[in-house]
Structure formats: structure tokens, C-alpha cells
Design a protein around this motif. Structure first.
Motif, short mmCIF file in Angstrom:
data_model
loop_
_atom_site.label_atom_id
_atom_site.label_comp_id
_atom_site.label_asym_id
_atom_site.label_seq_id
_atom_site.Cartn_x
_atom_site.Cartn_y
_atom_site.Cartn_z
N GLU A 1 203.12 13.75 -2.12
CA GLU A 1 202.40 14.38 -3.23
C GLU A 1 203.22 15.52 -3.83
O GLU A 1 203.23 15.74 -5.04
N THR A 2 203.93 16.26 -2.98
CA THR A 2 204.77 17.36 -3.46
C THR A 2 205.91 16.81 -4.29
O THR A 2 206.24 17.35 -5.35
N LEU A 3 206.51 15.73 -3.83
CA LEU A 3 207.60 15.11 -4.58
C LEU A 3 207.13 14.64 -5.95
O LEU A 3 207.84 14.81 -6.96
N LEU A 4 205.92 14.10 -6.02
CA LEU A 4 205.37 13.68 -7.31
C LEU A 4 205.18 14.88 -8.24
O LEU A 4 205.51 14.82 -9.43
N ALA A 5 204.66 15.98 -7.70
CA ALA A 5 204.43 17.18 -8.51
C ALA A 5 205.75 17.74 -9.02
O ALA A 5 205.86 18.12 -10.19
N ASP B 1 202.50 25.76 -3.11
CA ASP B 1 203.28 24.89 -2.23
C ASP B 1 204.72 25.39 -2.16
O ASP B 1 205.48 25.26 -3.11
N ASP B 2 205.08 25.97 -1.00
CA ASP B 2 206.44 26.50 -0.83
C ASP B 2 207.51 25.43 -1.01
O ASP B 2 208.57 25.68 -1.57
N LEU C 1 212.10 23.07 -3.95
CA LEU C 1 212.72 21.94 -4.65
C LEU C 1 212.95 22.24 -6.12
O LEU C 1 214.01 21.89 -6.66
N LEU C 2 212.00 22.87 -6.78
CA LEU C 2 212.20 23.21 -8.19
C LEU C 2 213.39 24.17 -8.34
O LEU C 2 214.21 24.01 -9.24
N HIS C 3 213.47 25.14 -7.46
CA HIS C 3 214.58 26.10 -7.52
C HIS C 3 215.92 25.38 -7.30
O HIS C 3 216.91 25.67 -7.98
N ALA D 1 207.72 32.43 -5.16
CA ALA D 1 207.89 32.34 -3.71
C ALA D 1 207.83 33.73 -3.08
O ALA D 1 207.20 33.92 -2.04
N ALA D 2 208.48 34.69 -3.72
CA ALA D 2 208.45 36.07 -3.21
C ALA D 2 207.04 36.64 -3.23
O ALA D 2 206.62 37.31 -2.29
N LYS D 3 206.30 36.34 -4.30
CA LYS D 3 204.93 36.83 -4.40
C LYS D 3 204.05 36.21 -3.30
O LYS D 3 203.24 36.90 -2.68
N LEU D 4 204.20 34.90 -3.08
CA LEU D 4 203.43 34.24 -2.03
C LEU D 4 203.77 34.82 -0.66
O LEU D 4 202.88 35.03 0.18
N GLU D 5 205.05 35.08 -0.42
CA GLU D 5 205.49 35.66 0.85
C GLU D 5 204.86 37.03 1.06
O GLU D 5 204.36 37.35 2.14
N LYS D 6 204.87 37.84 0.02
CA LYS D 6 204.29 39.18 0.10
C LYS D 6 202.79 39.10 0.38
O LYS D 6 202.25 39.84 1.20
#
Length: 153
Positions: free
Chosen positions: A84-88, A109-110, A115-117, A133-138
């Protein structure tokens, strides 16, 4: 966890590791995993998908996760990616940069962000994925701290 892959030269305990070497899971202190991963010294090894119990019925419509090798800093990272992540990610790669940046703002989804990065060459998309990603980590760190603070007096 099966262990880690060394992505930058690092010494853990008295053992020196060079990029590409396998690092046993018990060689890394659990409290240091996040920092070493974030700083790019180690990457989690892809775990083999668990085999279903004998006699279990697999859903034919649920493909197994896909392992995508990504190269960075002379090392190869294996990213285990649910279908599902690969499809997104594939859908987002087809959008214009502004549309992808808008979509990234709501992603949680990390793996999709990684993958986008890695796969999108557009600077605006890379910057948005890294910022999200940084915001989610924080947010996760703050949640952990709040959870730890509630347990004591």
C-alpha cells in the motif's frame, strides 16, 4: 530485530565497524539506536517476512512487503515497503511538485517519506519530505516524554 547495517564507520564498544558490515542487534544500546540511525551511522537490516503457520490461509489479495534497496553515502539501505505504501508513493511521484508537497503535509508513513525523499529528484519535494519526517520524529519524542512524565510523581 535481526541487527543493523553499518552505513558510516563507527566504533561500538571496542568493535570497529565499516560501511556495509552487519552489526548484531545486541551491539547497539537501545537508547542509542535512534541517534545512530538519525545520524546515519546505522540502518536497520530488513527482516525476513514471517512465514505463516502451517495450514494458515494467506489472503491472495495481500501482496508481501517489497524490499527496496536505496543507495546513499556509499551504502545500501534495504527499505521494507508494504504494498500500500508503494502504491501511495508511486501515485505521488506522478503529481506535480506542489501537489506532492500538499500531500506530504498529512503523511504519517515514515517509509513513504523515506521513499519520496530518495526517489523524487525535485528539491521542493525532498525538503518537504525531510521536514515532515522531522516533525513526526519530534511529535513522537514529545509523546514519549509526556508518557514517561506521567508515570512518576
Amino acid at each position: 530485530m535481526t541487527g543493523y547495517i553499518c552505513t558510516k564507520a563507527v566504533t561500538l564498544g571496542a568493535t570497529k565497524y565499516t560501511p556495509g558490515q552487519n552489526i548484531p542487534a545486541d551491539a547497539v544500546l537501545p537508547s542509542r539506536v535512534r541517534a545512530l540511525t538519525k545520524q546515519g551511522f546505522i540502518a536497520p537490516q530488513a527482516e525476513a517476512p514471517a512465514l505463516p503457520p502451517v495450514g494458515a490461509q494467506e489472503r491472495p489479495d495481500a501482496p508481501a512487503p517489497i524490499v527496496i534497496p536505496l543507495t546513499r553515502d556509499g551504502a545500501v539501505y534495504e527499505v521494507v515497503t508494504p504494498y500500500e505504501t508503494l502504491l501511495a508513493v508511486t501515485s505521488n511521484l506522478q503529481l506535480n511538485a506542489d501537489e506532492v508537497v500538499t500531500a506530504i503535509k498529512t503523511m504519517t508513513d515514515d517509509t513513504a517519506l523515506i521513499l519520496l525523499h530518495a526517489l523524487d529528484a525535485r528539491k521542493t519535494v525532498k525538503d518537504a519530505a525531510e521536514a515532515r519526517a522531522a516533525k513526526l520524529e519530534k511529535e513522537r519524542e514529545e509523546a514519549e516524554q509526556q508518557g514517561g512524565n506521567q508515570g512518576g510523581t
